[in-house]
Design a protein around this motif. Sequence first.
Motif, PDB file in Angstrom:
ATOM      1  N   THR A   1       0.821  -1.508  -0.127  1.00  0.00           N
ATOM      2  CA  THR A   1      -0.242  -0.021  -0.099  1.00  0.00           C
ATOM      3  C   THR A   1       1.039   1.094   0.007  1.00  0.00           C
ATOM      4  OG1 THR A   1      -1.716  -1.362   1.585  1.00  0.00           O
ATOM      5  CG2 THR A   1      -1.681   1.471   1.426  1.00  0.00           C
ATOM      6  N   LEU A   2       0.640   1.778  -0.917  1.00  0.00           N
ATOM      7  CA  LEU A   2       1.174   3.578  -1.067  1.00  0.00           C
ATOM      8  C   LEU A   2       0.508   4.180  -0.427  1.00  0.00           C
ATOM      9  CD1 LEU A   2       3.701   5.627  -1.827  1.00  0.00           C
ATOM     10  CD2 LEU A   2       2.658   5.671  -3.839  1.00  0.00           C
ATOM     11  N   HIS A   3       0.636   5.269   1.139  1.00  0.00           N
ATOM     12  CA  HIS A   3       0.436   6.591   1.236  1.00  0.00           C
ATOM     13  C   HIS A   3       0.956   7.969   0.845  1.00  0.00           C
ATOM     14  CE1 HIS A   3      -2.569   4.799   4.557  1.00  0.00           C
ATOM     15  NE2 HIS A   3      -2.581   4.714   3.479  1.00  0.00           N
ATOM     16  N   ALA A   4       0.142   8.739  -0.201  1.00  0.00           N
ATOM     17  CA  ALA A   4       1.425   9.575  -0.112  1.00  0.00           C
ATOM     18  C   ALA A   4       0.811  11.135   0.035  1.00  0.00           C
ATOM     19  CB  ALA A   4       1.236  10.522  -2.039  1.00  0.00           C
ATOM     20  N   ASN A   5       1.593  11.910   0.626  1.00  0.00           N
ATOM     21  CA  ASN A   5       0.146  13.379   1.361  1.00  0.00           C
ATOM     22  C   ASN A   5       1.423  14.112   0.693  1.00  0.00           C
ATOM     23  OD1 ASN A   5      -1.051  12.472   3.308  1.00  0.00           O
ATOM     24  ND2 ASN A   5       0.560  10.666   4.216  1.00  0.00           N
TER      25      ASN A   5
ATOM     26  N   LYS B   1      -4.191  16.671   0.176  1.00  0.00           N
ATOM     27  CA  LYS B   1      -5.086  15.241  -0.387  1.00  0.00           C
ATOM     28  C   LYS B   1      -3.826  14.417   0.788  1.00  0.00           C
ATOM     29  CE  LYS B   1      -1.893  17.218  -4.112  1.00  0.00           C
ATOM     30  NZ  LYS B   1      -2.285  17.637  -5.538  1.00  0.00           N
TER      31      LYS B   1
ATOM     32  N   ALA C   1      -2.816   3.724  -2.494  1.00  0.00           N
ATOM     33  CA  ALA C   1      -3.487   3.263  -3.137  1.00  0.00           C
ATOM     34  C   ALA C   1      -2.442   1.524  -3.041  1.00  0.00           C
ATOM     35  CB  ALA C   1      -1.109   3.490  -4.349  1.00  0.00           C
ATOM     36  N   ASN C   2      -3.038   0.438  -3.789  1.00  0.00           N
ATOM     37  CA  ASN C   2      -3.426  -0.671  -3.638  1.00  0.00           C
ATOM     38  C   ASN C   2      -3.699  -1.425  -4.963  1.00  0.00           C
ATOM     39  OD1 ASN C   2      -3.387  -1.323  -0.288  1.00  0.00           O
ATOM     40  ND2 ASN C   2      -5.174   0.609  -0.882  1.00  0.00           N
TER      41      ASN C   2
ATOM     42  N   ARG D   1      -1.514   0.962  12.636  1.00  0.00           N
ATOM     43  CA  ARG D   1      -3.041  -0.440  12.691  1.00  0.00           C
ATOM     44  C   ARG D   1      -2.623  -1.025  11.476  1.00  0.00           C
ATOM     45  NH1 ARG D   1      -6.523   4.531  12.833  1.00  0.00           N
ATOM     46  NH2 ARG D   1      -5.850   5.533  10.706  1.00  0.00           N
TER      47      ARG D   1
ATOM     48  N   ARG E   1      -2.470  -4.821  11.802  1.00  0.00           N
ATOM     49  CA  ARG E   1      -3.291  -6.478  11.007  1.00  0.00           C
ATOM     50  C   ARG E   1      -2.023  -7.179  10.719  1.00  0.00           C
ATOM     51  NH1 ARG E   1      -4.971  -1.830   8.058  1.00  0.00           N
ATOM     52  NH2 ARG E   1      -3.266  -1.891   6.365  1.00  0.00           N
TER      53      ARG E   1
ATOM     54  N   PHE F   1      -1.772  11.829  11.114  1.00  0.00           N
ATOM     55  CA  PHE F   1      -2.964  10.775  11.267  1.00  0.00           C
ATOM     56  C   PHE F   1      -1.810   9.767  10.210  1.00  0.00           C
ATOM     57  CE2 PHE F   1      -3.807  13.593   7.835  1.00  0.00           C
ATOM     58  CZ  PHE F   1      -3.468  12.763   6.906  1.00  0.00           C
ATOM     59  N   GLU F   2      -0.583  10.036   9.607  1.00  0.00           N
ATOM     60  CA  GLU F   2       0.035   8.218   9.010  1.00  0.00           C
ATOM     61  C   GLU F   2       0.307   7.745  10.486  1.00  0.00           C
ATOM     62  OE1 GLU F   2      -0.239   7.363   6.047  1.00  0.00           O
ATOM     63  OE2 GLU F   2      -1.230   8.743   4.639  1.00  0.00           O
TER      64      GLU F   2
ATOM     65  N   ASP G   1      -2.355   5.290  11.300  1.00  0.00           N
ATOM     66  CA  ASP G   1      -2.421   4.315  10.099  1.00  0.00           C
ATOM     67  C   ASP G   1      -1.307   3.054  10.210  1.00  0.00           C
ATOM     68  OD1 ASP G   1      -3.767   5.975   9.109  1.00  0.00           O
ATOM     69  OD2 ASP G   1      -3.657   6.443   7.159  1.00  0.00           O
TER      70      ASP G   1
ATOM     71  N   LEU H   1      -3.543  10.474  -0.853  1.00  0.00           N
ATOM     72  CA  LEU H   1      -3.675   9.052  -2.166  1.00  0.00           C
ATOM     73  C   LEU H   1      -3.421   8.314  -1.671  1.00  0.00           C
ATOM     74  CD1 LEU H   1      -3.431   8.230  -5.449  1.00  0.00           C
ATOM     75  CD2 LEU H   1      -0.875   8.391  -4.722  1.00  0.00           C
TER      76      LEU H   1
END
Lengths: 243, 243
Positions: free
Chosen positions: A215-219, B214, B218-219, A236, A240, A229-230, A233, B216
């Motif tokens: 999974t990619l989280h971009a900000n 914003k 991605a999965n 979390r 998992r 908040f990352e 994340d 993003l």
Amino acid sequence: MRFTSEQRLDDGVVEREFTLGEIPGTLWTPGPASASAPVPLILMAHNNGLPKSQSRLVARGRHTAAYGYAVAAIDAAGCGDRPRSAADEQARADLRRAMQAGEPVDEIFESLVGPLVANAAPEWRTTLDVLLALPGIGGPVGYSGWMALGIRLAVAEPRIAAAGFFAGGFVPRAQREEARRVGVPLLMLLQWDDEGNPRQRALDLFDAFGTREKTLHANMGGHTGTPWFEGEDVNRFYGRHLK
Amino acid sequence: MRFTSEQRLDDGVVEREFTLGEIPGTLWTPGPASASAPVPLILMAHNNGLPKSQSRLVARGRHTAAYGYAVAAIDAAGCGDRPRSAADEQARADLRRAMQAGEPVDEIFESLVGPLVANAAPEWRTTLDVLLALPGIGGPVGYSGWMALGIRLAVAEPRIAAAGFFAGGFVPRAQREEARRVGVPLLMLLQWDDEGNPRQRALDLFDAFGTREKTLHANMGGHTGTPWFEGEDVNRFYGRHLK
């Protein structure tokens, strides 16, 4: 392994400095109330071998431990306050000069970070052996932070079960190539406007990782602008896969 | 507005079908126990005007309402089971033919989705007016789903305070251009291997959005492969901005 200091923080987290041969490290463990059973372990490394005492890393270690993990950071060979080789010092001087002159820095980074990763990885694995033998620390093991070292460890070290990568440092050729061999679940954090860390390279690496559970989280924002908040994340994500 | 059916689900969520003039809609509201104060409203639309009765949209509506939101979906003009114009029918036939023949489809999509968004947006705004006048539904208002419509609404409708976009449908030229005018916090979900939805276009749109808040996510996998935990992440996103 020898513990050299111990401090209990407000939220019950215990922060201990240790040495393991030449390796200095910090271990954060959750308070006794939240840790009746052995807790999972997270290895936390800072981009390009920055010191384990760096304030953002310390904050992240404490925060993560409060969620019920043992968290360890070390200054591995060539990293943090450990002695640097003459070649390292030369490369760092070359890097400063090239950056000031606006010249290409890729090959200099390669000569600096490539050996750094290669030399640091065995020391992290030695540290892992010792930490897992401590009472109260169990598996599974997670990794957090410095992407280049994390790729190396995720490939070399079968005890690592999940990896959180921060895309904000130079990734040597060898690790770009072995990225496709990373098979554990991973979460990659990307700061969209990270100065000096080309976005497209991070996206290419994300694409290359061999695992299907990525999974990619971009900000928005620069290198140090990851939103609060990352942090939740990421916890979390570990929840998992490590609990 | 006229409610035509009402069903109470196991988790207390109430699902009501309604009509508003020619517009058919569904409204999900949380059970009375979790809704002593007016709840925020989320407008939930499905890519390219798919029916509001589509099972994945219904599941998402119910799930989101259980988190304490009123959620509404409509079949706007040209969408879902609503009558289609002769031009729409022609464009759909052209699309099937071009796809089977492996020909370029961009201009056909433009002629189909462009008017769909333009015609649907006013009906969503009319619906919003009516829903916000209902007892138990307050602001702020969120948007969820179909990205092209969401861009249009986020630009045109000042009551929308946060937007969750699913990057998996054609975005017409007009919406690609007005993306930079989107100023609300947004979370964009991208399926990395979405068939027929070029990844680079989604990344370019993410880059173009005017808002600084914003994110993003991605999965891996195709259009319908969004992992379960993203549903929770989206609800946490709304929690930060709508509660």
